[in-house]
Motif scaffolding. Structure first.
Motif: not given
Lengths: 263, 348
Positions: B114-117, B121-129, B132-138, B167-173
């Motif tokens: 579960i992460g928070r946007i 960015g340009s055709s990608r979101w940075k997600v705090d999951a 150690r580092q922010d995740a990327v959602l293309m 600030g949006d929350l999402l569930v992802a794999e």
């Protein structure tokens, strides 16, 4: 508070103002994980000084500029509670003295935390002085060690720290606030297993002949402190490991019972 | 949270005191030190697996580096494998590693998180999951309204903030890793997507185990429509009002979006920012479940859905009617004792 000039550092019986012997440490207590949402946290009390430390990270650096591609950066912030009793004046967050304490803590831990394991990330250490009665920096260092251990961050060794004062020719260990005001103070932080020193800090002058004696004494005291911390950490780790496995067995039994009973 | 009182006989007296008594050694406890040392063994070096618990701390040498390889949580110094964290020794043949009690979440491909946007960015979101580092959602790894087969066009890249904003929350794999170790996420399944109708409960990640399913539906006695729980492996837990889809699917993990009815996608509900109507009873059930989750976490008990159900039954029996959703310390201790048979009154 008694005027500092009238304070008797060592009385005729060889005891200090709080009835300790010269090499006696103040009573200590440790508490791991008081902060539920930090990655690791610890509260350490030494005598009347209490410091609470929370560690956040390794996490994405808050400012992109401060990140490094091959290691984690350590950031330390120090705050003092208004009721801590450091003295009359209130310290703002940007205070120079506090910034200096923060820098000392950062420099102490940078060579010991294995930052290369956490590239492109940040370790944020928040230090809160809850009550102050001398030895803020050593207590903060001890609490930071425990908080980092709690956060599961790789370190070469524990770091323990102690303050050493000098009264005439007699070194005194673990100074309280009134003593700290009257005596030259040396703060030592060391890796107890190897006896290496990561911090030796002094703000007053001292005769060079006495320095080595104090340093050796400080390293020795750090070993004692480490024994205490290690014992606490191990006992707690053992209990939590046991709890986690117990709970798993419990849940398995429960699951079986639930299915039998429910369907 | 969890602190250790003394090992002295005193500790058998239950302390209902809310203030945790932290470890504090007095002179007369010296005699108990002996068995601690025996139990956890300073001399675990060489004799691996022999010492009952195998617990080491930072700076403690485990064994010779000539005979064993060093794994995670260790380093080599003076031909010795030395632990760098406090935890349990794990040995696989000749590989020695130390697993810390708790640590940041380390992602693996296929993990449900579960992460928070945090950034668009340009055709990608940075997600705090919580890693150690922010995740990327293309943008290419999400399903957009209009169906799975829909092609992404330039217009979609310009409208990204309409789908997922900061600030949006999402569930992802977790889909893959980038070269720098950051993880790439995807939400290309009906199970994944934006979260609403509930609350987020962060936990230490080690309390969430890898399970067959991380979507759980606690059925109706627990709130009028039940409560859905999503256990993110990164330690974030989403507790929300139960959905129809979840009821029909019998908790098989359908329709996180809440709007997944019939045709499954099509509906703009998937990226909706508006909560459904949630009844007060439902809200009570949601926050009671969240309290239960916090309670289990307080005593380091790994979460499972059956545990939550059992706990909910206990608490509703005790309360009768709905009053407060908070659980008092005494109730918490008794609940753990009754549900799990573990006596926790000694450690706080």
């Amino acid at each position: 508070m008694a005027s500092s000039s009238r304070l008797e550092i060592l009385n005729d019986g060889g005891l200090r103002h709080d009835a300790r012997r010269p090499y006696e440490l103040r009573s200590m207590s440790f508490h791991l994980s008081p902060h539920p949402t930090a990655d690791g946290s610890a509260t350490v009390t030494q005598g009347l000084t209490t410091v609470s430390v929370s560690v956040f990270g390794p996490r994405e650096p808050r400012q992109r500029s401060s990140s490094s591609h091959d290691r984690a950066v350590i950031a330390v912030e120090v705050g003092v509670a208004p009721w801590a009793g450091t003295g009359a004046q209130r310290r703002a967050r940007g205070d120079k003295r506090l910034a200096e304490v923060g820098a000392s803590i950062r420099q102490t831990f940078e060579p010991v935390v294995m930052t290369h394991l956490y590239p492109r990330s940040e370790l944020f250490i928040n230090v809160q002085v809850v009550s102050a009665d001398g030895g803020i920096l050593p207590t903060a260092i001890n609490a930071t060690t425990l908080a980092l251990v709690d956060a599961g961050i790789a370190m070469l060794d524990y770091i323990s720290s102690v303050s050493i004062g000098l009264h005439l020719t007699q070194p005194l260990l673990d100074l309280s606030a009134p003593e700290e005001m009257d005596l030259p103070v040396l703060v030592v932080a060391s890796l107890p297993n190897s006896g290496k020193i990561t911090l030796a800090q002094m703000e007053t002058r001292l005769h060079v002949d006495r320095f080595e004696e104090m340093l050796v004494l400080g390293v020795e005291a750090c070993k004692v402190l480490k024994t205490e911390m290690e014992e606490y950490v191990k006992e707690r780790t053992g209990k939590v490991v046991q709890r986690m496995s117990l709970a798993v067995e419990g849940a398995k039994g429960l699951q079986a019972g639930f299915i039998d009973g429910g369907r | 949270m969890f602190s250790i009182s003394t090992r002295a006989p005193l500790s058998s007296i239950p302390t209902s005191d809310a203030v945790p008594t932290s470890y504090h050694r007095a002179a007369d406890e010296r005699k108990y030190q002996m068995d601690i040392d025996e139990e956890y063994g300073e001399g675990s070096s060489g004799e691996l697996g022999a010492a009952g618990k195998n617990i080491v701390g930072p700076g403690e040498s485990i064994t010779s580096s000539k005979d064993y390889m060093r794994g995670h949580g260790t380093y080599v110094e003076d031909e010795q494998v030395v632990s760098s964290v406090a935890g349990t020794i794990e040995r696989v043949n000749k590989l020695i590693s130390v697993k810390p009690l708790k640590s940041r979440y380390t992602p693996e491909v296929g993990d449900l998180v579960i992460g928070r946007i945090v950034e668009v960015g340009s055709s990608r979101w940075k997600v705090d999951a919580n890693a150690r580092q922010d995740a990327v959602l293309m943008l290419s790894s999400v399903n957009l309204p209009g169906g799975v087969q829909r092609r992404k066009v330039e217009q979609d890249a310009l409208k990204m903030r309409e789908f997922l904003a900061e600030g949006d929350l999402l569930v992802a794999e977790v889909q893959a890793f980038f070269g720098d170790g950051a993880m790439s996420l995807h939400t290309r399944s009906l199970k994944y997507g934006k979260l609403r109708n509930g609350l987020l409960q962060p936990l230490p990640p080690h309390l969430i185990r890898r399970l067959k399913s991380h979507f759980h539906h606690l059925p109706p006695p627990c709130g009028p429509t039940g409560v859905d729980v999503i256990l993110g492996l990164n330690g974030w837990v989403w507790v929300s009002a139960g959905t129809k889809a979840a009821v029909e699917g019998d908790g098989q993990g359908q329709g996180v979006g809440g709007g997944a009815e019939g045709d499954g996608f099509g509906a703009e509900g998937v990226y909706s920012n508006v909560n459904d109507e949630i009844t007060p009873e439902s809200r009570t059930a949601i926050s009671t479940i969240a309290s239960l989750i916090r309670l289990f976490a307080k005593y380091h008990i790994p979460l499972s859905d059956s545990l939550l159900l059992e706990g909910y039954q206990w608490i509703s029996k005790r309360r009768g009617g709905a009053e407060s959703t908070m659980i008092s310390d005494e109730d918490g201790e008794r609940l753990i004792g009754d549900v799990l048979g573990v006596d926790v009154s000694v450690d706080a």
